[in-house]
Design an enzyme around this catalytic site. Structure first.
Site, mmCIF file in Angstrom:
data_model
loop_
_atom_site.group_PDB
_atom_site.id
_atom_site.type_symbol
_atom_site.label_atom_id
_atom_site.label_comp_id
_atom_site.label_asym_id
_atom_site.label_seq_id
_atom_site.Cartn_x
_atom_site.Cartn_y
_atom_site.Cartn_z
ATOM 1 N N HIS A 152 7.850 0.976 17.369
ATOM 2 C CA HIS A 152 7.331 2.144 16.628
ATOM 3 C C HIS A 152 7.326 1.872 15.123
ATOM 4 O O HIS A 152 7.408 2.807 14.330
ATOM 5 C CB HIS A 152 8.136 3.415 16.917
ATOM 6 C CG HIS A 152 8.415 3.650 18.365
ATOM 7 N ND1 HIS A 152 7.607 4.431 19.160
ATOM 8 C CD2 HIS A 152 9.393 3.167 19.182
ATOM 9 C CE1 HIS A 152 8.090 4.446 20.400
ATOM 10 N NE2 HIS A 152 9.169 3.672 20.442
ATOM 11 N N SER A 273 -8.206 -7.758 -8.066
ATOM 12 C CA SER A 273 -8.965 -6.525 -8.253
ATOM 13 C C SER A 273 -9.739 -6.615 -9.561
ATOM 14 O O SER A 273 -9.260 -7.204 -10.529
ATOM 15 C CB SER A 273 -7.995 -5.343 -8.286
ATOM 16 O OG SER A 273 -8.559 -4.272 -9.006
ATOM 17 N N LYS A 279 -3.050 -6.849 -9.356
ATOM 18 C CA LYS A 279 -3.225 -6.897 -7.902
ATOM 19 C C LYS A 279 -3.419 -8.296 -7.330
ATOM 20 O O LYS A 279 -4.107 -9.130 -7.914
ATOM 21 C CB LYS A 279 -4.451 -6.045 -7.487
ATOM 22 C CG LYS A 279 -4.286 -4.562 -7.661
ATOM 23 C CD LYS A 279 -3.228 -3.942 -6.750
ATOM 24 C CE LYS A 279 -3.642 -3.922 -5.305
ATOM 25 N NZ LYS A 279 -4.625 -2.874 -5.017
ATOM 26 N N GLU A 286 -7.364 -8.803 5.840
ATOM 27 C CA GLU A 286 -8.137 -7.564 6.023
ATOM 28 C C GLU A 286 -9.519 -7.845 6.608
ATOM 29 O O GLU A 286 -10.016 -7.099 7.457
ATOM 30 C CB GLU A 286 -8.283 -6.844 4.684
ATOM 31 C CG GLU A 286 -6.963 -6.314 4.142
ATOM 32 C CD GLU A 286 -7.103 -5.872 2.697
ATOM 33 O OE1 GLU A 286 -7.405 -4.699 2.463
ATOM 34 O OE2 GLU A 286 -6.931 -6.713 1.793
#
Ligand code: ARG
Length: 442
Positions: A152, A273, A279, A286
């Site tokens: 979980h 970024s 970043k 992704e």
């Protein structure tokens, strides 16, 4: 060029011509179409349809075409089969027009795709093998690195980073086994099934199949030209493999966040970024996660294309190729990028070990300790729950509680409890096959 037209009075609408054409994508089958054609010519020769000199002309012509043709250039023909026949006829003259005897583009295209897929399967197989090797190396490097194991997404019990990596090795091994199993259904030759009802020329199909390295021939002409199960099967395999990559990528995204801070991706596999200078984003992970949706889409495309088709060949089936090719390209790239990303990522084993200390992950071991002292598990579970609650209240770990405190929950508890709930011992004490392990480093 077109391979038909005799029964038509008028021209095809230009838009319809573009709509109907598949050459912009089926050029990828060029090599296989030529190889299939060479074998077919030899089959016609053996059947007495083509004379020896005609066969030689055709086979030599096709071999030359294979050598000289630039497949990046997209010609104006309807499809790759038309193109190959035109090139041959331009090269050797009218004899080239005999090649299509006893053959239809329906059995031809099914044969080409199978030949192509056979090669692709080999390439993908080695890609997965390389990936498994990378994961095994990482697992070995961090075989004793303790990390929190989750259920979980809550800290559950300690495991090792090696064990975590090996979980993915199991998944990719299943993918390999699926891929290998598929070969026996892919490597079967439909050629000789004609348009749908076979051919009246006495072609020795087994002989042609041998020339092309097929293990067997299809047994029903209607099924042979209208079967795309093997494409669907490959797309199912691809979807499952992508799902595995995607799950790992999800972990990479989580782990590379400051919240986890378990790994750092190499600069080669991260991007920045345009606005936020600080970043460093896990784009590789992704993108693989995102492209998984795309491969599922390819599978859905073909399942949907096929679901309402009456026997035998229908032009809908021309739609199989773009979905298949897209999945193959996506898969190959994803496997390669994933491999590089995992190979170069920095594992922060200290942070993992640290995270494993918090979250009361030794609570099960505490309960097992009580069981070893004769307390029934259900009772032990309850006592441990109370201990955890108490520790949470004191804002400390179980092992930070004094023996006096612990004894107040159950008098069987002794100082040996600290050893029993040590995280390393927790892993060492696991006995069943498949459990995480620690390896002696002495
Ligand atoms: N381009 C077609 C395909 O990809 C080849 C078969 C065409 N057959 C036909 N009878 N029109 O499926």
């Amino acid at each position: 060029m077109k391979l038909w037209g005799g029964r038509f009075k008028g021209d095809t609408d230009k838009l319809m011509e573009d709509f109907n054409s598949s050459i912009s994508f089926d050029m990828r089958l060029f090599k296989y179409d030529v190889e299939g054609s060479i074998a077919h010519a030899k089959g016609l020769n053996k059947a007495g349809v083509l004379k020896d000199d005609e066969t030689k002309l055709i086979v030599d012509g096709l071999n030359e075409i294979l050598k000289e043709t630039e497949t990046e250039f997209i010609p104006d023909d309807e499809d790759v089969h038309t193109y190959v026949e035109r090139l041959l006829t331009e090269k050797i003259g009218d004899v080239g027009k005999k090649l299509h005897t006893g053959r239809s583009r329906n059995d031809q295209v099914a044969t080409d795709v199978r030949l192509y897929l056979r090669d692709v399967i080999n390439e993908i197989e080695s890609g997965i093998e390389i990936l498994i090797d990378t994961l095994k190396r990482k697992a070995d490097e961090y075989k004793n690195a303790i990390m929190p194991g989750y259920t979980h997404l809550q800290r559950a019990q300690p495991v090792t980073f090696g064990h975590h990596m090996m979980a993915y090795v199991e998944m990719f091994k299943r993918d390999l086994s699926r891929l290998n199993d598929m070969v026996k259904r892919v490597n079967i030759m439909p050629l000789g099934s004609g348009a749908l009802a076979g051919t009246s020329y006495n072609i020795d199909r087994m002989y042609v199949a041998k020339l092309l390295g097929f293990d067997d021939i299809t047994k029903n002409s209607l099924d042979a030209v209208s079967d795309r199960d093997f494409v669907i099967e490959f797309l199912s395999f691809s979807s499952i493999l992508m799902m595995h990559l995607s799950r790992f990528c999800e972990e990479i995204v989580l782990w590379s966040s400051k919240e986890f801070d378990f790994i750092e991706l190499d600069d080669r596999y991260s991007t920045g970024s345009s606005m936020m200078p600080q970043k460093k984003n896990p784009d590789a992970a992704e993108l693989i996660r995102g492209k998984t949706g795309r491969v599922y889409g390819d599978l859905m495309t073909l399942l949907t294309v096929m679901k309402g088709l009456p026997l035998a060949y229908n032009k809908d089936m021309q739609e199989d190729k773009e979905a298949l090719f897209d999945a193959i390209d996506t898969l190959k790239m994803s496997i390669a990028v994933f491999n590089g990303m995992v190979k170069t990522m920095k594992v922060k084993s200290d942070n993992m070990a640290n995270a494993a200390k918090y979250g009361y992950m030794n609570a099960t071991d505490f309960a097992d300790y009580l069981v070893s002292k004769g307390i029934p598990f259900r009772k032990a579970h309850e006592i441990t729950g109370k201990v955890v609650l108490y520790a949470i209240d004191k804002n400390c770990a179980i092992e930070e509680l004094s023996i006096k405190d612990l004894k107040s929950f159950c008098d069987v508890i002794d100082v040996d409890v600290y050893k029993a709930i040590d995280l390393r011992n927790s892993i060492k004490n696991k006995k069943t096959i498949g459990s995480p392990k620690l390896f002696d480093e002495e």
